[in-house]
Design a protein around this motif. Structure first.
Motif, PDB file in Angstrom:
ATOM      1  N   LYS A  71       0.838  -1.189   0.000  1.00 28.12           N
ATOM      2  CA  LYS A  71       0.000   0.000   0.000  1.00 28.12           C
ATOM      3  C   LYS A  71       0.875   1.241   0.000  1.00 28.12           C
ATOM      4  O   LYS A  71       1.940   1.272   0.628  1.00 28.12           O
TER       5      LYS A  71
ATOM      6  N   GLU B 131      -3.914   5.088   8.777  1.00 32.00           N
ATOM      7  CA  GLU B 131      -3.568   4.468   7.495  1.00 32.00           C
ATOM      8  C   GLU B 131      -2.807   3.162   7.705  1.00 32.00           C
ATOM      9  O   GLU B 131      -3.206   2.123   7.194  1.00 32.00           O
TER      10      GLU B 131
ATOM     11  N   PRO C   1      -4.739   0.269  10.314  1.00 32.62           N
ATOM     12  CA  PRO C   1      -5.784  -0.517   9.634  1.00 32.62           C
ATOM     13  C   PRO C   1      -5.216  -1.468   8.582  1.00 32.62           C
ATOM     14  O   PRO C   1      -5.730  -2.585   8.413  1.00 32.62           O
ATOM     15  N   PHE C   2      -4.166  -1.023   7.887  1.00 32.20           N
ATOM     16  CA  PHE C   2      -3.499  -1.888   6.908  1.00 32.20           C
ATOM     17  C   PHE C   2      -2.873  -3.090   7.607  1.00 32.20           C
ATOM     18  O   PHE C   2      -2.968  -4.233   7.133  1.00 32.20           O
TER      19      PHE C   2
ATOM     20  N   ILE D 144      -3.757  -4.375  10.552  1.00 34.60           N
ATOM     21  CA  ILE D 144      -4.815  -5.218  11.113  1.00 34.60           C
ATOM     22  C   ILE D 144      -5.463  -6.092  10.043  1.00 34.60           C
ATOM     23  O   ILE D 144      -5.760  -7.273  10.261  1.00 34.60           O
ATOM     24  N   SER D 145      -5.653  -5.525   8.850  1.00 31.94           N
ATOM     25  CA  SER D 145      -6.285  -6.286   7.771  1.00 31.94           C
ATOM     26  C   SER D 145      -5.401  -7.441   7.299  1.00 31.94           C
ATOM     27  O   SER D 145      -5.909  -8.462   6.833  1.00 31.94           O
ATOM     28  N   ASN D 146      -4.083  -7.306   7.422  1.00 35.86           N
ATOM     29  CA  ASN D 146      -3.170  -8.367   7.006  1.00 35.86           C
ATOM     30  C   ASN D 146      -2.945  -9.400   8.111  1.00 35.86           C
ATOM     31  O   ASN D 146      -2.857 -10.594   7.845  1.00 35.86           O
TER      32      ASN D 146
ATOM     33  N   ARG E 148      -5.015  -9.809  10.771  1.00 36.96           N
ATOM     34  CA  ARG E 148      -6.335 -10.303  11.196  1.00 36.96           C
ATOM     35  C   ARG E 148      -6.371 -10.558  12.708  1.00 36.96           C
ATOM     36  O   ARG E 148      -6.790 -11.624  13.165  1.00 36.96           O
ATOM     37  N   CYS E 149      -5.885  -9.564  13.432  1.00 38.28           N
ATOM     38  CA  CYS E 149      -5.900  -9.676  14.886  1.00 38.28           C
ATOM     39  C   CYS E 149      -7.207  -9.114  15.437  1.00 38.28           C
ATOM     40  O   CYS E 149      -7.923  -8.376  14.769  1.00 38.28           O
ATOM     41  N   SER E 150      -7.499  -9.476  16.668  1.00 35.83           N
ATOM     42  CA  SER E 150      -8.696  -8.997  17.362  1.00 35.83           C
ATOM     43  C   SER E 150      -8.455  -9.142  18.857  1.00 35.83           C
ATOM     44  O   SER E 150      -7.409  -9.635  19.288  1.00 35.83           O
TER      45      SER E 150
ATOM     46  N   SER F 118      -8.288  -3.200  18.793  1.00 36.53           N
ATOM     47  CA  SER F 118      -8.017  -4.226  17.771  1.00 36.53           C
ATOM     48  C   SER F 118      -7.186  -5.388  18.292  1.00 36.53           C
ATOM     49  O   SER F 118      -6.807  -6.268  17.512  1.00 36.53           O
TER      50      SER F 118
END
Length: 298
Positions: free
Chosen positions: A207, A224, A227-228, A230-232, A234-236, A263
Protein backbone atom coordinates in the motif's frame (compact mmCIF):
# COMPACT_ATOMS: atom_id res chain seq x y z
CA UNK A 1 64.84 -20.81 -0.70
CA UNK A 2 63.22 -17.40 -1.15
CA UNK A 3 62.45 -15.14 1.79
CA UNK A 4 58.71 -15.53 1.15
CA UNK A 5 58.89 -19.32 1.39
CA UNK A 6 61.08 -19.02 4.47
CA UNK A 7 58.45 -16.89 6.18
CA UNK A 8 55.60 -19.15 5.09
CA UNK A 9 57.30 -22.19 6.61
CA UNK A 10 57.53 -20.40 9.96
CA UNK A 11 61.09 -21.38 10.82
CA UNK A 12 61.70 -21.52 14.54
CA UNK A 13 65.00 -19.68 14.23
CA UNK A 14 63.31 -16.71 12.58
CA UNK A 15 60.51 -16.71 15.14
CA UNK A 16 63.01 -16.61 17.97
CA UNK A 17 64.95 -13.77 16.35
CA UNK A 18 61.76 -11.79 15.76
CA UNK A 19 60.66 -12.28 19.37
CA UNK A 20 63.94 -10.96 20.73
CA UNK A 21 63.52 -7.72 18.74
CA UNK A 22 60.05 -6.96 20.08
CA UNK A 23 59.72 -3.79 22.11
CA UNK A 24 57.03 -5.15 24.45
CA UNK A 25 56.59 -8.53 26.06
CA UNK A 26 53.51 -10.45 24.99
CA UNK A 27 51.61 -9.64 28.17
CA UNK A 28 52.50 -5.92 27.92
CA UNK A 29 51.40 -5.74 24.31
CA UNK A 30 48.17 -7.57 25.12
CA UNK A 31 47.47 -5.09 27.93
CA UNK A 32 48.01 -2.18 25.53
CA UNK A 33 45.74 -3.75 22.90
CA UNK A 34 42.98 -4.39 25.46
CA UNK A 35 43.15 -0.75 26.55
CA UNK A 36 42.73 0.45 22.95
CA UNK A 37 39.80 -1.95 22.46
CA UNK A 38 38.18 -0.69 25.68
CA UNK A 39 38.42 2.91 24.45
CA UNK A 40 36.79 1.87 21.18
CA UNK A 41 33.93 0.15 23.02
CA UNK A 42 33.35 3.41 24.94
CA UNK A 43 33.06 5.41 21.66
CA UNK A 44 36.44 7.08 22.26
CA UNK A 45 38.60 5.20 19.78
CA UNK A 46 42.11 6.41 19.02
CA UNK A 47 43.43 7.19 15.56
CA UNK A 48 46.74 5.86 14.18
CA UNK A 49 48.89 8.69 15.51
CA UNK A 50 47.37 8.66 19.00
CA UNK A 51 47.88 4.90 19.25
CA UNK A 52 51.55 5.33 18.38
CA UNK A 53 51.92 8.10 20.97
CA UNK A 54 50.18 5.92 23.56
CA UNK A 55 52.56 3.02 22.85
CA UNK A 56 55.61 5.28 23.33
CA UNK A 57 54.21 6.76 26.57
CA UNK A 58 53.41 3.25 27.81
CA UNK A 59 56.97 2.08 27.13
CA UNK A 60 58.44 5.19 28.74
CA UNK A 61 56.27 4.84 31.86
CA UNK A 62 57.35 1.22 32.31
CA UNK A 63 61.06 1.87 31.60
CA UNK A 64 61.02 -0.25 28.44
CA UNK A 65 63.84 0.30 25.97
CA UNK A 66 62.63 1.67 22.64
CA UNK A 67 64.29 2.19 19.23
CA UNK A 68 65.98 5.59 18.69
CA UNK A 69 63.37 6.73 16.17
CA UNK A 70 60.65 6.37 18.83
CA UNK A 71 62.41 8.87 21.08
CA UNK A 72 63.11 11.19 18.15
CA UNK A 73 59.50 11.24 16.91
CA UNK A 74 57.83 10.94 20.31
CA UNK A 75 55.77 7.99 19.09
CA UNK A 76 56.06 4.37 18.01
CA UNK A 77 57.26 3.57 14.51
CA UNK A 78 54.98 2.71 11.63
CA UNK A 79 56.56 -0.73 11.20
CA UNK A 80 55.88 -1.62 14.83
CA UNK A 81 52.33 -0.26 14.59
CA UNK A 82 51.59 -2.35 11.50
CA UNK A 83 52.79 -5.52 13.21
CA UNK A 84 50.95 -4.62 16.40
CA UNK A 85 47.69 -4.30 14.46
CA UNK A 86 48.15 -7.69 12.81
CA UNK A 87 49.15 -9.52 15.98
CA UNK A 88 46.14 -8.22 17.92
CA UNK A 89 43.55 -8.39 15.13
CA UNK A 90 42.98 -4.63 14.99
CA UNK A 91 42.09 -2.49 11.98
CA UNK A 92 41.54 1.14 11.05
CA UNK A 93 37.81 1.88 10.81
CA UNK A 94 35.86 5.04 10.09
CA UNK A 95 33.57 5.73 13.09
CA UNK A 96 29.96 6.89 12.79
CA UNK A 97 28.88 10.03 14.63
CA UNK A 98 27.12 8.83 17.79
CA UNK A 99 25.29 11.19 20.13
CA UNK A 100 25.88 11.16 23.87
CA UNK A 101 22.26 10.13 24.44
CA UNK A 102 22.71 7.01 22.30
CA UNK A 103 25.99 6.16 24.04
CA UNK A 104 24.53 6.31 27.54
CA UNK A 105 21.05 4.87 26.81
CA UNK A 106 22.24 1.35 26.04
CA UNK A 107 23.11 0.11 29.51
CA UNK A 108 22.41 -2.92 31.70
CA UNK A 109 19.57 -1.34 33.67
CA UNK A 110 17.69 -0.07 30.60
CA UNK A 111 18.03 -3.29 28.65
CA UNK A 112 17.07 -5.41 31.67
CA UNK A 113 13.92 -3.32 32.18
CA UNK A 114 12.87 -3.85 28.58
CA UNK A 115 13.34 -7.62 28.74
CA UNK A 116 11.50 -7.76 32.08
CA UNK A 117 8.51 -6.12 30.39
CA UNK A 118 8.81 -8.48 27.44
CA UNK A 119 8.93 -11.48 29.77
CA UNK A 120 5.90 -10.20 31.69
CA UNK A 121 3.70 -9.69 28.64
CA UNK A 122 4.77 -13.03 27.16
CA UNK A 123 3.87 -14.85 30.38
CA UNK A 124 0.45 -13.19 30.49
CA UNK A 125 -0.65 -13.72 26.87
CA UNK A 126 1.50 -16.67 25.69
CA UNK A 127 2.07 -15.21 22.22
CA UNK A 128 3.05 -17.69 19.53
CA UNK A 129 5.95 -16.73 17.19
CA UNK A 130 3.55 -15.87 14.38
CA UNK A 131 1.78 -13.41 16.70
CA UNK A 132 4.91 -11.38 17.57
CA UNK A 133 5.75 -8.59 15.12
CA UNK A 134 8.57 -6.10 14.87
CA UNK A 135 7.88 -2.82 13.05
CA UNK A 136 10.20 -0.13 11.77
CA UNK A 137 10.56 2.47 9.01
CA UNK A 138 13.45 2.93 6.64
CA UNK A 139 14.33 5.10 3.66
CA UNK A 140 14.65 3.75 0.12
CA UNK A 141 15.46 5.46 -3.15
CA UNK A 142 13.65 5.21 -6.48
CA UNK A 143 16.92 4.74 -8.39
CA UNK A 144 18.90 1.57 -7.79
CA UNK A 145 22.61 1.76 -7.07
CA UNK A 146 24.52 0.38 -10.06
CA UNK A 147 27.00 -2.43 -9.60
CA UNK A 148 30.47 -2.55 -11.07
CA UNK A 149 30.83 -3.21 -14.82
CA UNK A 150 33.70 -4.03 -17.16
CA UNK A 151 35.00 -0.96 -19.01
CA UNK A 152 38.03 0.34 -20.88
CA UNK A 153 41.10 1.04 -18.81
CA UNK A 154 41.74 4.76 -18.43
CA UNK A 155 38.21 5.80 -19.34
CA UNK A 156 37.32 8.86 -17.26
CA UNK A 157 33.57 8.35 -16.96
CA UNK A 158 31.60 5.11 -16.95
CA UNK A 159 27.81 5.30 -17.08
CA UNK A 160 24.87 2.95 -16.55
CA UNK A 161 21.34 3.55 -17.83
CA UNK A 162 18.74 4.24 -15.13
CA UNK A 163 15.32 5.86 -14.94
CA UNK A 164 16.83 9.00 -13.39
CA UNK A 165 20.27 10.14 -12.33
CA UNK A 166 19.13 10.99 -8.82
CA UNK A 167 16.36 9.15 -7.02
CA UNK A 168 13.87 10.40 -4.48
CA UNK A 169 13.72 9.13 -0.93
CA UNK A 170 10.62 7.14 0.02
CA UNK A 171 9.70 5.97 3.52
CA UNK A 172 8.93 2.28 3.75
CA UNK A 173 7.32 0.74 6.84
CA UNK A 174 7.80 -2.99 7.36
CA UNK A 175 6.55 -5.52 9.90
CA UNK A 176 8.03 -9.00 10.27
CA UNK A 177 6.94 -11.72 12.66
CA UNK A 178 9.14 -13.89 14.88
CA UNK A 179 8.20 -16.88 12.71
CA UNK A 180 9.80 -15.22 9.66
CA UNK A 181 6.63 -14.21 7.84
CA UNK A 182 5.92 -10.58 6.94
CA UNK A 183 3.11 -8.36 5.79
CA UNK A 184 3.42 -6.34 2.56
CA UNK A 185 5.36 -3.06 2.79
CA UNK A 186 3.72 0.31 3.35
CA UNK A 187 5.14 3.26 1.34
CA UNK A 188 4.94 7.00 2.06
CA UNK A 189 5.63 9.15 -1.01
CA UNK A 190 6.77 12.75 -0.85
CA UNK A 191 3.76 14.01 -2.77
CA UNK A 192 0.55 15.97 -2.18
CA UNK A 193 -1.67 13.58 -4.14
CA UNK A 194 -1.31 9.83 -4.47
CA UNK A 195 -1.25 8.26 -7.94
CA UNK A 196 -1.57 4.57 -8.63
CA UNK A 197 1.37 4.77 -11.03
CA UNK A 198 3.64 5.14 -7.98
CA UNK A 199 2.91 1.52 -7.07
CA UNK A 200 3.92 -0.03 -10.39
CA UNK A 201 6.27 -2.95 -9.76
CA UNK A 202 5.69 -3.02 -5.99
CA UNK A 203 5.22 -6.20 -4.00
CA UNK A 204 1.74 -7.75 -4.13
CA UNK A 205 -0.53 -6.36 -1.45
CA UNK A 206 1.64 -3.31 -0.78
CA UNK A 207 0.00 0.00 0.00
CA UNK A 208 1.16 3.54 -0.73
CA UNK A 209 0.07 6.95 0.52
CA UNK A 210 1.18 10.49 -0.23
CA UNK A 211 2.25 13.04 2.34
CA UNK A 212 3.81 16.50 2.16
CA UNK A 213 6.64 15.50 4.52
CA UNK A 214 7.32 12.02 3.17
CA UNK A 215 7.69 10.63 6.70
CA UNK A 216 5.52 8.71 9.12
CA UNK A 217 3.35 10.90 11.34
CA UNK A 218 0.56 10.44 13.89
CA UNK A 219 -2.33 10.51 11.43
CA UNK A 220 -0.69 8.20 8.91
CA UNK A 221 0.27 5.63 11.51
CA UNK A 222 -3.05 5.59 13.38
CA UNK A 223 -5.50 5.87 10.47
CA UNK A 224 -3.57 4.47 7.50
CA UNK A 225 -0.92 2.00 8.60
CA UNK A 226 -2.59 0.36 11.60
CA UNK A 227 -5.78 -0.52 9.63
CA UNK A 228 -3.50 -1.89 6.91
CA UNK A 229 -1.61 -3.92 9.52
CA UNK A 230 -4.81 -5.22 11.11
CA UNK A 231 -6.29 -6.29 7.77
CA UNK A 232 -3.17 -8.37 7.01
CA UNK A 233 -2.60 -9.84 10.46
CA UNK A 234 -6.34 -10.30 11.20
CA UNK A 235 -5.90 -9.68 14.89
CA UNK A 236 -8.70 -9.00 17.36
CA UNK A 237 -9.30 -8.88 21.10
CA UNK A 238 -9.85 -12.64 21.01
CA UNK A 239 -6.69 -13.15 18.96
CA UNK A 240 -4.19 -10.52 20.15
CA UNK A 241 -0.73 -9.86 18.73
CA UNK A 242 2.40 -8.25 20.15
CA UNK A 243 3.92 -5.34 18.21
CA UNK A 244 7.48 -4.35 19.15
CA UNK A 245 8.55 -0.95 17.80
CA UNK A 246 10.53 2.15 18.70
CA UNK A 247 8.99 4.97 20.72
CA UNK A 248 8.66 7.51 17.90
CA UNK A 249 5.95 10.06 18.67
CA UNK A 250 3.74 8.72 15.87
CA UNK A 251 3.87 5.21 17.34
CA UNK A 252 2.80 6.12 20.88
CA UNK A 253 0.17 8.77 20.20
CA UNK A 254 -3.25 8.58 21.85
CA UNK A 255 -4.91 7.92 18.51
CA UNK A 256 -2.60 4.95 17.80
CA UNK A 257 -3.05 3.53 21.31
CA UNK A 258 -6.85 3.69 21.00
CA UNK A 259 -6.77 1.87 17.64
CA UNK A 260 -4.47 -0.81 19.05
CA UNK A 261 -6.59 -1.22 22.19
CA UNK A 262 -9.75 -1.80 20.13
CA UNK A 263 -8.02 -4.23 17.77
CA UNK A 264 -6.11 -6.52 20.13
CA UNK A 265 -2.64 -5.09 19.44
CA UNK A 266 -0.33 -4.93 22.46
CA UNK A 267 2.44 -2.36 21.99
CA UNK A 268 5.90 -2.81 23.49
CA UNK A 269 8.32 0.04 22.77
CA UNK A 270 12.09 -0.22 22.74
CA UNK A 271 14.02 2.02 25.16
CA UNK A 272 15.01 5.40 23.63
CA UNK A 273 18.25 5.48 21.63
CA UNK A 274 18.72 1.70 21.69
CA UNK A 275 17.29 0.68 18.31
CA UNK A 276 20.82 0.30 16.88
CA UNK A 277 21.26 -2.65 19.27
CA UNK A 278 17.76 -3.92 20.07
CA UNK A 279 15.74 -3.32 16.89
CA UNK A 280 15.67 -6.67 15.00
CA UNK A 281 14.83 -5.05 11.67
CA UNK A 282 17.76 -2.66 11.98
CA UNK A 283 20.12 -5.44 12.97
CA UNK A 284 19.14 -8.12 10.47
CA UNK A 285 17.04 -6.77 7.57
CA UNK A 286 17.63 -3.11 6.73
CA UNK A 287 20.91 -2.06 5.15
CA UNK A 288 23.89 -4.45 5.33
CA UNK A 289 23.52 -5.48 8.92
CA UNK A 290 25.31 -2.41 10.23
CA UNK A 291 22.27 -1.05 12.05
CA UNK A 292 22.01 2.12 10.15
CA UNK A 293 18.31 1.59 9.44
CA UNK A 294 18.37 2.46 5.76
CA UNK A 295 18.17 0.58 2.48
CA UNK A 296 20.09 1.75 -0.56
CA UNK A 297 17.63 0.51 -3.11
CA UNK A 298 14.14 -0.85 -3.53
Amino acid sequence: MTLKRFLEKGQKGYDLTRATHRVFLSEDEESLANHIKALDSCFHGLDREKCRILAFDYAKANNINTPPNWTKDGMAGLDWFSGFMQRNKLSIRKPEATSLARQTAFNKVTVATFFDKLSDIMSRFKFAPQDIYNLDETGITTVQVSGKVVSTTGKKQVGSTSSRERGELITMCCAISASGSHIPPFYIFLRVFMKQDFMNGCAPGAKGVADRTGYMNTELFAYEYLPFFISNVRCSKDKPVLLVLDNHCSHVSLQAINVCRNSGIHLLTLPPHTSHKLQPLDRCVFGNGDGNGRLDEI
